[in-house]
Design a protein around this motif. Structure first.
Motif: not given
Length: 179
Positions: A38-57
Motif C-alpha cells: 500500500d502506501e509503504d511500498r518502495r522501489g528502486l531501479t538497479v543493475t546489481a542483481v545476481t543468482a547465488v545458487t539454484s539449490t536452494p534458489p
C-alpha cells in the motif's frame, strides 16, 4: 563464513571515479526491486542483481543504504525483483529517482500485483522473482540482501532492458540456441 582479506600495504585501491568508469563498460540487466504494501511500498531501479545458487534458489541484490527501499526491505523481510523489458525505460527512469518522485506514488502509473510475499511485482515485467529475506550484509555504502526465491513469473517473449555506458539498450543476439 570465512572472509579473504587483501594483502595489507601492497596496493592502494583505485579512486571511486576510476572504478565507476570501468564499471560503465559492464552491461547489466535492469530491474526494479520493490518491497512493502500500500502506501509503504518502495522501489528502486538497479543493475546489481545476481543468482547465488539454484539449490536452494537464492538471489543477491545490492541496495544503497540511503535508498528509501532499503529499510522497507529490512522491515518486511521480503522483496520482489521485476526484470524490465525493453519497453520499460519510463519505469526504469521513474524508479531511478531522476524525476524527483519518491514513495508509493512511483507505483501509480503501472500495473502492479504481488506473488507470495506481498511485495510489488510489475505485471508486464520479463520476469518477477519474489524473495524472502534470509540475510543482510553491510558492505560500505550498500547492503547485500540475500533472498530465498519463493515464487517466479516469466514472459520470455519480450526482450530485456540492459544498461551500458550510461544508456539503455536491448540485446541483439549474436547467436540463437539450436533446437
Amino acid at each position: 563464513m570465512t572472509l579473504v582479506r587483501p594483502l595489507q600495504g601492497r596496493s592502494e585501491p583505485v579512486s571511486g571515479e576510476a572504478f565507476r568508469a570501468a564499471m560503465r563498460n559492464l552491461a547489466g540487466g535492469v530491474s526494479i526491486i520493490a518491497s512493502g504494501r500500500d502506501e509503504d511500498r518502495r522501489g528502486l531501479t538497479v543493475t546489481a542483481v545476481t543468482a547465488v545458487t539454484s539449490t536452494p534458489p537464492t538471489l543477491a541484490v545490492f541496495v544503497n543504504q540511503s535508498a528509501e527501499a532499503h529499510d522497507v526491505i529490512k522491515a518486511t523481510g521480503a522483496f520482489c525483483v521485476s526484470v524490465l523489458a525493453a519497453g520499460h525505460v519510463p519505469e526504469a527512469t521513474l524508479f531511478s529517482g531522476q524525476n524527483g518522485l519518491k514513495g508509493a506514488i512511483r507505483f501509480a502509473p503501472q500495473d502492479w500485483d504481488s506473488l507470495v510475499t506481498g511485495s510489488p511485482a510489475l505485471t508486464s515485467a520479463v520476469a518477477n522473482i519474489d524473495c524472502e529475506l534470509i540475510e543482510c550484509i553491510g558492505l560500505g555504502s550498500h547492503t547485500m540482501f540475500l533472498g530465498q526465491v519463493v515464487a517466479t513469473r516469466c514472459d520470455d517473449g519480450a526482450p530485456p532492458l540492459v544498461y551500458l555506458r550510461a544508456a539503455y539498450h536491448t540485446p541483439d543476439p549474436l547467436s540463437r540456441p539450436t533446437e
